[in-house]
Design a protein around this motif. Structure first.
Motif, short mmCIF file in Angstrom:
data_model
loop_
_atom_site.label_atom_id
_atom_site.label_comp_id
_atom_site.label_asym_id
_atom_site.label_seq_id
_atom_site.Cartn_x
_atom_site.Cartn_y
_atom_site.Cartn_z
N ALA A 3 45.50 -5.78 19.45
CA ALA A 3 45.38 -4.36 19.11
C ALA A 3 44.03 -3.81 19.57
O ALA A 3 43.95 -2.67 20.05
CB ALA A 3 45.58 -4.14 17.61
N TYR A 4 42.97 -4.59 19.43
CA TYR A 4 41.65 -4.15 19.88
C TYR A 4 41.64 -3.94 21.39
O TYR A 4 41.21 -2.89 21.88
CB TYR A 4 40.58 -5.16 19.47
CG TYR A 4 39.25 -4.90 20.13
CD1 TYR A 4 38.52 -3.75 19.84
CD2 TYR A 4 38.72 -5.78 21.07
CE1 TYR A 4 37.31 -3.48 20.46
CE2 TYR A 4 37.51 -5.53 21.69
CZ TYR A 4 36.81 -4.38 21.39
OH TYR A 4 35.62 -4.12 22.01
N VAL A 5 42.11 -4.92 22.14
CA VAL A 5 42.13 -4.80 23.60
C VAL A 5 43.01 -3.63 24.02
O VAL A 5 42.66 -2.87 24.92
CB VAL A 5 42.59 -6.13 24.25
CG1 VAL A 5 42.81 -5.96 25.75
CG2 VAL A 5 41.56 -7.23 23.99
N SER A 6 44.14 -3.45 23.34
CA SER A 6 45.02 -2.32 23.64
C SER A 6 44.34 -0.98 23.34
O SER A 6 44.52 -0.01 24.08
CB SER A 6 46.32 -2.44 22.85
OG SER A 6 47.04 -3.59 23.26
N ALA A 7 43.54 -0.93 22.27
CA ALA A 7 42.81 0.31 21.94
C ALA A 7 41.78 0.62 23.03
O ALA A 7 41.60 1.78 23.41
CB ALA A 7 42.13 0.18 20.58
#
Length: 142
Positions: free
Chosen positions: A16-20
Motif C-alpha cells: 500500500a505504501y509503494v502504491s501510494a
C-alpha cells in the motif's frame, strides 16, 4: 495468529505504501509502469520487502539517455534511483517527499555517490516502521 498468515502480512505490508508513492508520482505527471513487488524475495528463510517500477517524465530521455529509469524501494535502503544511492535519507518518506526527490532526479543527472550503508536490516524489529506501513494499508482499505 497463524504464523503463515503473519509471514504473508509482513511480506505484503509495503504494497500500500509503494502504491501510494506510485499514485503520487502519477498525479505529479510522472509516468509509472511495470510495478513489481518481488513477493518471492527472500534471504534464506527471511522475507526482504522490496519493490521497483519504471518512471518517466518529459526530461527522462534527455537526462538519462533512456525514456524511463528504474525506481526501487527496499526496507533496508528506502528509495533508490540510478546514480543516487538513497533519495530521501529515510526508509519511509512521505509520498510528496518521494515525488520531490524523483522530480529533482529526473530534471538533472544527480552526481554519482558512493554507496551508503543501509538504514536498517530487514531482520530488525521496528514497530514504528510497521506502524507507518500499516497506516498506508489502512488508507488503501478504507
Amino acid at each position: 495468529m497463524n504464523t503463515e498468515r503473519a509471514d504473508t502480512a509482513l511480506r505484503e505490508s509495503h504494497r500500500a505504501y509503494v502504491s501510494a508513492v506510485a499514485a503520487a508520482l502519477t498525479q505529479a505527471g510522472i509516468t509509472v509502469s511495470d510495478i513489481d513487488f518481488f513477493s518471492d524475495a527472500w534471504d534464506g528463510r527471511e522475507p526482504i520487502r522490496r519493490a521497483e517500477f519504471h518512471v518517466s517524465a518529459r526530461h527522462t530521455e534527455h537526462v538519462y539517455g533512456h525514456p524511463s529509469v528504474r525506481l526501487a524501494w527496499t526496507e533496508e535502503w528506502g528509495w533508490i534511483m540510478p546514480f543516487k544511492s538513497t533519495l530521501c535519507d529515510q526508509v519511509i518518506p512521505t509520498p510528496p517527499e518521494v515525488v520531490k526527490a524523483v522530480q529533482a532526479g529526473l530534471a538533472a543527472l544527480p552526481p554519482q555517490e558512493a554507496p551508503k550503508p543501509p538504514y536498517r536490516s530487514y531482520r530488525d524489529v521496528d514497530n514504528v516502521m510497521e506502524d507507518e506501513l500499516d497506516t498506508y494499508t489502512q488508507r488503501a482499505d478504507a
